[in-house]
Scaffold this motif. Structure first.
Motif, PDB file in Angstrom:
ATOM      1  N   UNK A 103       9.963   8.464  -3.346  1.00  0.00           N
ATOM      2  CA  UNK A 103      10.366   7.806  -2.141  1.00  0.00           C
ATOM      3  C   UNK A 103      10.134   8.921  -0.960  1.00  0.00           C
ATOM      4  N   UNK A 104      10.337  10.041  -0.925  1.00  0.00           N
ATOM      5  CA  UNK A 104      10.038  10.979  -0.222  1.00  0.00           C
ATOM      6  C   UNK A 104       8.382  11.152   0.238  1.00  0.00           C
ATOM      7  N   UNK A 105       7.716  11.227  -0.973  1.00  0.00           N
ATOM      8  CA  UNK A 105       6.255  11.386  -0.685  1.00  0.00           C
ATOM      9  C   UNK A 105       5.689  10.041  -0.014  1.00  0.00           C
ATOM     10  N   UNK A 106       6.420   8.731  -0.168  1.00  0.00           N
ATOM     11  CA  UNK A 106       5.887   7.567   0.526  1.00  0.00           C
ATOM     12  C   UNK A 106       6.136   7.750   1.898  1.00  0.00           C
ATOM     13  N   UNK A 107       7.287   8.341   2.296  1.00  0.00           N
ATOM     14  CA  UNK A 107       7.445   8.594   3.685  1.00  0.00           C
ATOM     15  C   UNK A 107       6.616   9.429   4.377  1.00  0.00           C
ATOM     16  N   UNK A 108       6.336  10.480   3.581  1.00  0.00           N
ATOM     17  CA  UNK A 108       5.672  11.564   4.155  1.00  0.00           C
ATOM     18  C   UNK A 108       4.257  11.086   4.362  1.00  0.00           C
ATOM     19  N   UNK A 109       3.610  10.452   3.469  1.00  0.00           N
ATOM     20  CA  UNK A 109       2.364   9.773   3.310  1.00  0.00           C
ATOM     21  C   UNK A 109       2.190   8.531   4.619  1.00  0.00           C
ATOM     22  N   UNK A 110       3.207   8.013   4.708  1.00  0.00           N
ATOM     23  CA  UNK A 110       3.009   7.010   6.003  1.00  0.00           C
ATOM     24  C   UNK A 110       2.714   7.566   7.250  1.00  0.00           C
ATOM     25  N   UNK A 111       3.348   8.794   7.611  1.00  0.00           N
ATOM     26  CA  UNK A 111       3.313   9.343   8.877  1.00  0.00           C
ATOM     27  C   UNK A 111       2.270  10.653   8.999  1.00  0.00           C
ATOM     28  N   UNK A 153       0.918  -1.222  -0.018  1.00  0.00           N
ATOM     29  CA  UNK A 153       0.043   0.075   0.026  1.00  0.00           C
ATOM     30  C   UNK A 153       0.844   1.385  -0.176  1.00  0.00           C
ATOM     31  N   UNK A 154       1.933   1.373   0.879  1.00  0.00           N
ATOM     32  CA  UNK A 154       2.674   2.211   0.739  1.00  0.00           C
ATOM     33  C   UNK A 154       3.366   2.586  -0.498  1.00  0.00           C
ATOM     34  N   UNK A 155       4.071   1.420  -1.157  1.00  0.00           N
ATOM     35  CA  UNK A 155       4.764   1.827  -2.223  1.00  0.00           C
ATOM     36  C   UNK A 155       3.641   2.245  -3.635  1.00  0.00           C
ATOM     37  N   UNK A 156       2.612   1.994  -3.294  1.00  0.00           N
ATOM     38  CA  UNK A 156       1.603   2.068  -4.419  1.00  0.00           C
ATOM     39  C   UNK A 156       1.280   3.599  -4.701  1.00  0.00           C
ATOM     40  N   UNK A 157       1.485   4.248  -3.488  1.00  0.00           N
ATOM     41  CA  UNK A 157       1.017   5.858  -3.552  1.00  0.00           C
ATOM     42  C   UNK A 157       2.238   6.647  -4.329  1.00  0.00           C
ATOM     43  N   UNK A 158       1.397   7.388  -5.128  1.00  0.00           N
ATOM     44  CA  UNK A 158       2.354   8.104  -5.926  1.00  0.00           C
ATOM     45  C   UNK A 158       2.145   9.644  -5.735  1.00  0.00           C
ATOM     46  N   UNK A 159       1.632  10.214  -4.743  1.00  0.00           N
ATOM     47  CA  UNK A 159       1.415  11.589  -4.576  1.00  0.00           C
ATOM     48  C   UNK A 159       1.274  11.558  -2.819  1.00  0.00           C
ATOM     49  N   UNK A 160       1.792  12.866  -2.569  1.00  0.00           N
ATOM     50  CA  UNK A 160       1.868  13.248  -1.048  1.00  0.00           C
ATOM     51  C   UNK A 160       0.794  14.355  -0.707  1.00  0.00           C
ATOM     52  N   UNK A 161       0.236  14.453   0.445  1.00  0.00           N
ATOM     53  CA  UNK A 161      -0.457  15.798   0.563  1.00  0.00           C
ATOM     54  C   UNK A 161       0.260  17.140   0.528  1.00  0.00           C
TER      55      UNK A 161
END
Length: 350
Positions: free
Chosen positions: A314-322, A10-18
Motif C-alpha cells: 500500500x505504501x509503495x502504491x502511494x509512493x509510485x503515484x506521486x 494501474x496504481x493497484x497493479x504496481x507491486x514495487x516502488x523506486x
C-alpha cells in the motif's frame, strides 16, 4: 491547465516502488538547492508588532528565507544535508557547501533566534517547523564532516530554544490538533521524538511520550474513510498511529491499534492514493505530499509490526503515484515536495 488523471487499476497493479539511488537523489537535490536562496515569492506568516517589523524575508530570517516559507526552507536544508552526506558526488565542486558556509553562521542563527523570541511570534511554526528544525539538527549531528560539525554547533542554540518551546507548550495542549496540514500534533511529535532519541535527551523524550499517550491513548475508531480532505498532506489517522507506534511497546501498540484503526491489522487492507488534479495549485498539490507521508507512516508502522507486510505494498502504491511527478516545473510543488519524497524513500530503505 494540465489535468492529471487517476487510473485505479494501474496504481493497484504496481507491486514495487523506486529505490533511492544516485539518479533519484540528484533529482531531489536539485529542488531545494535551487530555491534556498530564492527570496520571492515568500509567505512570511509572522505577526507585525509595529512598522519597524516591516522587513524583507532575508532580513528577519538570514538562513531560512528561501523556498517560499520558513518551514519549507528548513526541511529543504534537511534534504540537502541528508543527500550531501549520503551522496557526496552531488556537490563535487563544493558550490552548495560554500553556500551553506555563508548561511549557517553564528550571527545568522542569532538573528533567527531573535525573531522566535519576539513576543508577537513565540508560537511561530508550532509545531511543524519546530519539528523539521530538529530533524535538520539531528542530520547535522550525525555527519562526521568538518563543516557539518561547525554548522551543527552554530544551529544548536536555535534547536535548544525549540525544545524549550515544546516543553512549555505540550502540557498546555488539552486536545491534540488533528488536521491534515501543518498544525497536526502527531506529526510534530513523531519527528521530535526521533531527535530526542538520537541525541539521548531522556527528559525531552519523556515529555513527548507522556503527552502522546495522554492525548491519544483513549482514541478509537478513527474514520480513515473520511480522508483525505482537499488540501491534506498528512493523514490524521496514520500520523496518530505512527506516533503511538513510537511510544508503545509492540504488544501494547497492537492492542491499541486494534481499537483505533483495526483495518490496518487485516491483510486485505487497501487505501488508494490521493488524486492530484492540478499541480500548479499550491493547495491541491498537497495531495502529492499526502501520498508520501502516508507511505512513510505505513513503512514505519510495518517496521513496528513486521507481520503486516502487506502495508508495504500500500505504501509503495502511494509512493509510485506521486514520485515521478516531482519536478521543478511549478514552484508550488517543487519548493517542498522533494523533502517528503526523500523522507518516504529513506523510510522505505530502512
Amino acid at each position: 491547465m494540465k489535468k492529471y488523471l487517476y487510473i485505479p487499476f494501474l496504481i493497484s497493479s504496481l507491486s514495487f516502488a523506486q529505490e533511492l539511488n544516485l539518479q533519484q537523489a540528484k533529482k531531489i537535490f536539485d529542488l531545494p538547492t535551487h530555491c534556498i536562496s530564492i527570496e520571492y515569492p515568500n509567505k512570511l506568516g509572522n505577526v507585525l508588532g509595529s512598522e519597524n517589523d516591516l522587513k524583507t524575508p532575508k532580513q528577519i530570517r538570514p538562513i531560512f528565507y528561501g523556498c517560499f516559507d520558513w518551514h519549507s526552507s528548513v526541511h529543504g536544508f534537511w534534504s540537502i544535508i541528508k543527500l550531501m552526506k549520503d551522496y557526496p558526488e552531488l556537490d563535487v565542486n563544493n558550490k552548495i557547501r560554500n553556500q551553506l558556509n555563508q548561511l549557517i553562521t553564528r550571527d545568522n542563527v542569532t538573528v533567527e533566534m531573535s525573531f522566535f523570541n519576539d513576543k508577537n511570534n513565540k508560537s511561530f511554526e508550532r509545531t511543524y517547523g519546530w519539528a523539521w528544525l530538529l530533524q535538520l539538527q539531528m542530520e547535522l549531528n550525525s555527519w562526521k564532516d568538518e563543516d557539518a560539525i561547525k554548522w551543527s554547533k552554530n544551529l544548536q542554540p536555535l534547536s535548544d530554544l525549540i525544545i524549550n518551546r515544546y516543553e512549555e507548550y505540550l502540557p498546555k495542549l488539552v486536545y491534540p490538533i488533528r488536521t491534515g496540514t501543518h498544525d497536526n500534533t502527531a506529526f510534530g511529535l513523531s519527528l521530535a521524538i526521533d531527535y530526542a532519541r538520537a541525541v539521548n535527551n531522556k527528559s525531552f523524550e519523556k515529555i513527548i511520550t507522556d503527552n502522546a499517550i495522554r492525548l491519544y491513548q483513549k482514541d478509537e475508531s478513527c474514520n480513515i474513510a473520511f480522508e483525505p480532505s482537499g488540501s491534506d498532506f498528512l493523514s490524521p489517522c496514520l500520523e496518530e498511529a505512527l506516533i503511538m507506534s513510537k511510544v508503545k511497546n509492540k504488544h501494547d501498540y497492537k492492542s491499541w491499534l486494534k481499537n483505533f484503526l483495526p483495518q490496518l491489522l487485516k491483510n486485505d487492507f487497501n487505501l488508494q492514493p490521493g488524486v492530484v488534479s492540478d499541480r500548479t495549485d499550491g493547495h491541491l498539490v498537497h495531495l502529492d505530499g499526502l501520498n508520501f507521508s502516508r507511505a512513510t507512516a505505513l513503512y514505519q508502522i510495518q517496521n513496528k509490526l513486521p507481520d503486516l507486510k502487506y502495508l508495504n505494498k500500500v505504501a509503495d502504491n502511494h509512493l509510485n503515484y506521486s514520485l515521478n511527478n516531482i519536478t521543478n516545473d511549478d514552484y508550488m510543488g517543487s519548493h517542498w515536495l522533494g523533502t517528503f519524497a526523500l523522507y518516504a524513500l529513506t523510510n522505505k530503505n530502512r
